[in-house]
Design a protein around this motif. Structure first.
Motif, PDB file in Angstrom:
ATOM      1  N   GLY A 102      33.316   5.265  -4.329  1.00 41.65           N
ATOM      2  CA  GLY A 102      32.587   5.650  -3.134  1.00 41.65           C
ATOM      3  C   GLY A 102      33.419   6.433  -2.145  1.00 41.65           C
ATOM      4  N   SER A 103      34.727   6.170  -2.105  1.00 41.23           N
ATOM      5  CA  SER A 103      35.591   6.870  -1.148  1.00 41.23           C
ATOM      6  C   SER A 103      35.683   8.361  -1.447  1.00 41.23           C
ATOM      7  CB  SER A 103      36.990   6.244  -1.163  1.00 41.23           C
ATOM      8  OG  SER A 103      37.620   6.454  -2.422  1.00 41.23           O
ATOM      9  N   LEU A 104      35.500   8.743  -2.704  1.00 44.99           N
ATOM     10  CA  LEU A 104      35.556  10.160  -3.079  1.00 44.99           C
ATOM     11  C   LEU A 104      34.173  10.772  -3.271  1.00 44.99           C
ATOM     12  CD1 LEU A 104      38.452  10.113  -5.722  1.00 44.99           C
ATOM     13  CD2 LEU A 104      38.571  10.810  -3.323  1.00 44.99           C
ATOM     14  N   MET A 105      33.190   9.925  -3.525  1.00 44.39           N
ATOM     15  CA  MET A 105      31.860  10.425  -3.839  1.00 44.39           C
ATOM     16  C   MET A 105      31.223  11.166  -2.672  1.00 44.39           C
ATOM     17  SD  MET A 105      28.473   8.213  -4.771  1.00 44.39           S
ATOM     18  CE  MET A 105      28.508   7.507  -3.126  1.00 44.39           C
ATOM     19  N   LEU A 106      31.377  10.653  -1.459  1.00 39.96           N
ATOM     20  CA  LEU A 106      30.658  11.231  -0.322  1.00 39.96           C
ATOM     21  C   LEU A 106      31.141  12.636   0.031  1.00 39.96           C
ATOM     22  CD1 LEU A 106      30.244   8.056   1.896  1.00 39.96           C
ATOM     23  CD2 LEU A 106      28.607   9.098   0.322  1.00 39.96           C
ATOM     24  N   PRO A 107      32.460  12.885   0.139  1.00 39.41           N
ATOM     25  CA  PRO A 107      32.881  14.282   0.363  1.00 39.41           C
ATOM     26  C   PRO A 107      32.430  15.212  -0.752  1.00 39.41           C
ATOM     27  CG  PRO A 107      34.689  12.766   0.807  1.00 39.41           C
ATOM     28  CD  PRO A 107      33.607  11.959   0.175  1.00 39.41           C
ATOM     29  N   ALA A 108      32.475  14.721  -1.999  1.00 42.64           N
ATOM     30  CA  ALA A 108      32.027  15.546  -3.123  1.00 42.64           C
ATOM     31  C   ALA A 108      30.539  15.864  -3.012  1.00 42.64           C
ATOM     32  CB  ALA A 108      32.323  14.828  -4.444  1.00 42.64           C
ATOM     33  N   LEU A 109      29.756  14.904  -2.540  1.00 47.63           N
ATOM     34  CA  LEU A 109      28.317  15.126  -2.370  1.00 47.63           C
ATOM     35  C   LEU A 109      28.057  16.210  -1.343  1.00 47.63           C
ATOM     36  CD1 LEU A 109      25.347  14.334  -2.831  1.00 47.63           C
ATOM     37  CD2 LEU A 109      25.645  12.542  -1.093  1.00 47.63           C
ATOM     38  N   PHE A 110      28.756  16.171  -0.218  1.00 43.75           N
ATOM     39  CA  PHE A 110      28.510  17.138   0.856  1.00 43.75           C
ATOM     40  C   PHE A 110      28.892  18.554   0.434  1.00 43.75           C
ATOM     41  CE2 PHE A 110      27.925  13.547   3.665  1.00 43.75           C
ATOM     42  CZ  PHE A 110      27.066  14.042   4.632  1.00 43.75           C
ATOM     43  N   ILE A 111      30.059  18.713  -0.161  1.00 43.10           N
ATOM     44  CA  ILE A 111      30.448  20.074  -0.554  1.00 43.10           C
ATOM     45  C   ILE A 111      29.633  20.523  -1.760  1.00 43.10           C
ATOM     46  CG2 ILE A 111      32.323  19.415  -2.108  1.00 43.10           C
ATOM     47  CD1 ILE A 111      32.246  22.376   0.406  1.00 43.10           C
ATOM     48  N   GLY A 112      29.261  19.582  -2.621  1.00 44.67           N
ATOM     49  CA  GLY A 112      28.463  19.928  -3.793  1.00 44.67           C
ATOM     50  C   GLY A 112      27.086  20.431  -3.427  1.00 44.67           C
ATOM     51  N   LEU A 113      26.434  19.799  -2.466  1.00 46.84           N
ATOM     52  CA  LEU A 113      25.082  20.242  -2.093  1.00 46.84           C
ATOM     53  C   LEU A 113      25.117  21.620  -1.445  1.00 46.84           C
ATOM     54  CD1 LEU A 113      24.389  19.809   1.247  1.00 46.84           C
ATOM     55  CD2 LEU A 113      24.652  17.433   0.543  1.00 46.84           C
ATOM     56  N   ALA A 114      26.192  21.910  -0.725  1.00 43.33           N
ATOM     57  CA  ALA A 114      26.307  23.239  -0.121  1.00 43.33           C
ATOM     58  C   ALA A 114      26.490  24.309  -1.195  1.00 43.33           C
ATOM     59  CB  ALA A 114      27.482  23.271   0.857  1.00 43.33           C
ATOM     60  N   LEU A 115      27.335  24.035  -2.185  1.00 47.33           N
ATOM     61  CA  LEU A 115      27.585  25.012  -3.240  1.00 47.33           C
ATOM     62  C   LEU A 115      26.364  25.220  -4.123  1.00 47.33           C
ATOM     63  CD1 LEU A 115      31.202  23.926  -4.262  1.00 47.33           C
ATOM     64  CD2 LEU A 115      30.545  26.015  -3.061  1.00 47.33           C
ATOM     65  N   VAL A 116      25.685  24.125  -4.459  1.00 48.98           N
ATOM     66  CA  VAL A 116      24.499  24.233  -5.308  1.00 48.98           C
ATOM     67  C   VAL A 116      23.416  25.068  -4.623  1.00 48.98           C
ATOM     68  CG1 VAL A 116      22.544  22.897  -6.200  1.00 48.98           C
ATOM     69  CG2 VAL A 116      24.874  22.166  -6.701  1.00 48.98           C
ATOM     70  N   ALA A 117      23.141  24.776  -3.342  1.00 48.00           N
ATOM     71  CA  ALA A 117      22.116  25.526  -2.617  1.00 48.00           C
ATOM     72  C   ALA A 117      22.494  26.996  -2.486  1.00 48.00           C
ATOM     73  CB  ALA A 117      21.898  24.905  -1.240  1.00 48.00           C
ATOM     74  N   SER A 118      23.769  27.259  -2.197  1.00 50.81           N
ATOM     75  CA  SER A 118      24.215  28.642  -2.023  1.00 50.81           C
ATOM     76  C   SER A 118      24.119  29.434  -3.321  1.00 50.81           C
ATOM     77  CB  SER A 118      25.661  28.648  -1.505  1.00 50.81           C
ATOM     78  OG  SER A 118      26.138  29.973  -1.379  1.00 50.81           O
ATOM     79  N   MET A 119      24.558  28.832  -4.428  1.00 52.14           N
ATOM     80  CA  MET A 119      24.523  29.546  -5.706  1.00 52.14           C
ATOM     81  C   MET A 119      23.094  29.743  -6.203  1.00 52.14           C
ATOM     82  SD  MET A 119      27.830  27.943  -7.697  1.00 52.14           S
ATOM     83  CE  MET A 119      27.590  29.018  -9.108  1.00 52.14           C
ATOM     84  N   SER A 120      22.233  28.787  -5.906  1.00 50.52           N
ATOM     85  CA  SER A 120      20.826  28.925  -6.299  1.00 50.52           C
ATOM     86  C   SER A 120      20.164  30.094  -5.582  1.00 50.52           C
ATOM     87  CB  SER A 120      20.082  27.623  -6.003  1.00 50.52           C
ATOM     88  OG  SER A 120      18.694  27.776  -6.192  1.00 50.52           O
ATOM     89  N   ALA A 121      20.311  30.139  -4.259  1.00 49.84           N
ATOM     90  CA  ALA A 121      19.714  31.239  -3.492  1.00 49.84           C
ATOM     91  C   ALA A 121      20.440  32.551  -3.734  1.00 49.84           C
ATOM     92  CB  ALA A 121      19.739  30.902  -2.000  1.00 49.84           C
ATOM     93  N   GLY A 122      21.726  32.471  -4.077  1.00 53.55           N
ATOM     94  CA  GLY A 122      22.519  33.681  -4.292  1.00 53.55           C
ATOM     95  C   GLY A 122      22.048  34.522  -5.455  1.00 53.55           C
ATOM     96  N   ILE A 123      21.290  33.920  -6.382  1.00 55.73           N
ATOM     97  CA  ILE A 123      20.763  34.696  -7.514  1.00 55.73           C
ATOM     98  C   ILE A 123      19.901  35.849  -7.004  1.00 55.73           C
ATOM     99  CG2 ILE A 123      19.272  34.589  -9.541  1.00 55.73           C
ATOM    100  CD1 ILE A 123      20.125  31.650  -9.865  1.00 55.73           C
TER     101      ILE A 123
END
Length: 237
Positions: free
Chosen positions: A61-82
């Motif tokens: 859990g100590s690593l999961m939350l930062p990974a979740l926040f940066i992951g959701l930003a990258l996923v949304a950006s790459m999806s719209a970036g198409i």
């Protein structure tokens, strides 16, 4: 019809790195914990000897939350970036589809990818515990809660990142917002309960985890409605 748009979005990313990115977060989290346990196994077993599964979940859990926040930003950006990279928004909206369907398809893609990440994290956490020889009863409820409730609590940020990534051709600001969210999430214990950046952490660690997840779901829906209202009125290029 949004389901059909989601199918189209899935076809678009078939040869992209988005699925790999969705898997990278949970694999990285568990990989780092494998190193952690490899180097500090005796210490961690002494610290959590009576409840090794609880110890593993805390470490993950100590690593999961930062990974979740940066992951959701990258996923949304790459999806719209198409569409942004191809300059294809006008062509897309000229098709016999509504803006709601286009917006909903993009958001659903991000939600699906992040849900897949959470599911992979659940499986990897379970596998790591079994490989470490934790022979006590598997705490299924706790593993499921830690894997999925932060996802619900983070829905406002998934909605916000999807909105910003869709309406902005330059992805610098959406990614900056996502990075800021990751940094703020590291100080969640210092935040008052009403601040959304602390809700994913509360969904893992606190007794009111369901309340945090419910708050995230409600605010996420509100942000999505605001984001769609903006997208519906915005000129695209």
């Amino acid at each position: 019809m949004i389901g059909r748009m989601l199918s189209v979005e899935l076809l678009k990313i078939r040869r992209k790195l988005l699925w790999m990115l969705a898997a990278l977060g949970p694999v990285g989290v568990i990989g780092l914990q494998a190193v952690n346990y490899g180097l500090r196994y005796d210490y961690l077993m002494k610290l959590y000897g009576d409840s090794p599964w609880e110890g593993l979940l805390r470490q993950v859990g100590s690593l999961m939350l930062p990974a979740l926040f940066i992951g959701l930003a990258l996923v949304a950006s790459m999806s719209a970036g198409i569409e942004h990279q191809a300059g294809a928004w006008k062509q897309l909206l000229a098709l016999p589809v509504t803006r709601l369907q286009v917006f909903g398809g993009k958001v659903m893609l991000s939600l699906l990818l992040l849900l897949s990440s959470c599911t992979l994290l659940l499986l990897l956490t379970l596998g790591m515990g079994l490989l470490l020889g934790f022979d006590s009863q598997v705490p299924w409820a706790e593993i499921v809660r830690q894997s999925y409730l932060p996802y619900l609590a983070a829905l406002p940020f998934i909605a916000l990142q999807s909105w910003l990534s869709i309406v902005m051709a330059n992805q610098a600001l959406p990614l900056t917002v996502g990075t800021l969210g990751m940094v703020l999430s590291m100080f969640s214990l210092l935040m008052p309960v009403w601040m959304p950046w602390g809700w994913p952490d509360r969904a893992v660690r606190s007794a009111d985890a369901l309340q945090a997840a419910g708050s995230g779901l409600a605010l996420g829906v509100l942000v999505l409605l605001i984001g769609y209202a903006h997208f519906a009125r915005k000129d695209v290029s």
